[in-house]
Scaffold this motif. Structure first.
Motif, PDB file in Angstrom:
ATOM      1  N   LYS A  40       4.494   1.425   0.464  1.00  0.00           N
ATOM      2  CA  LYS A  40       4.332   0.501  -0.662  1.00  0.00           C
ATOM      3  C   LYS A  40       3.989   1.274  -1.930  1.00  0.00           C
ATOM      4  O   LYS A  40       4.539   1.005  -3.001  1.00  0.00           O
ATOM      5  N   SER A  83       5.633  -4.920   7.581  1.00  0.00           N
ATOM      6  CA  SER A  83       6.209  -4.785   6.250  1.00  0.00           C
ATOM      7  C   SER A  83       5.948  -6.014   5.385  1.00  0.00           C
ATOM      8  O   SER A  83       6.003  -5.927   4.170  1.00  0.00           O
ATOM      9  N   ASP A  84       5.674  -7.163   5.997  1.00  0.00           N
ATOM     10  CA  ASP A  84       5.396  -8.369   5.222  1.00  0.00           C
ATOM     11  C   ASP A  84       3.925  -8.466   4.818  1.00  0.00           C
ATOM     12  O   ASP A  84       3.540  -9.351   4.070  1.00  0.00           O
ATOM     13  N   LYS A  93       0.733  -7.669   2.737  1.00  0.00           N
ATOM     14  CA  LYS A  93       0.429  -7.222   1.372  1.00  0.00           C
ATOM     15  C   LYS A  93      -0.434  -5.984   1.423  1.00  0.00           C
ATOM     16  O   LYS A  93      -1.216  -5.784   2.359  1.00  0.00           O
TER      17      LYS A  93
END
Length: 62
Positions: free
Chosen positions: A47, A2-3, A5
């Motif tokens: 995202k 999740s971190d 990009k």
């Protein structure tokens, strides 16, 4: 993941695809690459959905 990009995830997916197309990976390596790719695709979809929701919300508030 999740971190990670979005652009980094896309680049990693492109690398995985190139590895898969090369056809020189073992079955075990292929399995791990496919699992990683699946997680990356999920992260990218999330995202994009979040971004879409943020944009929609911004226009509704405007």
């Amino acid at each position: 993941m999740s971190d990670l990009k979005y652009n980094e995830a896309i680049k990693r997916l492109e690398t995985i695809l190139a590895d898969l197309e090369e056809g020189k990976k073992s079955v075990d390596e292929l399995s791990e690459l496919v699992k990683e790719a699946s997680e990356l695709v999920k992260a990218c979809r999330n995202k994009l959905k979040t971004t879409e929701d943020d944009i929609r919300k911004a226009f509704e508030e405007a």
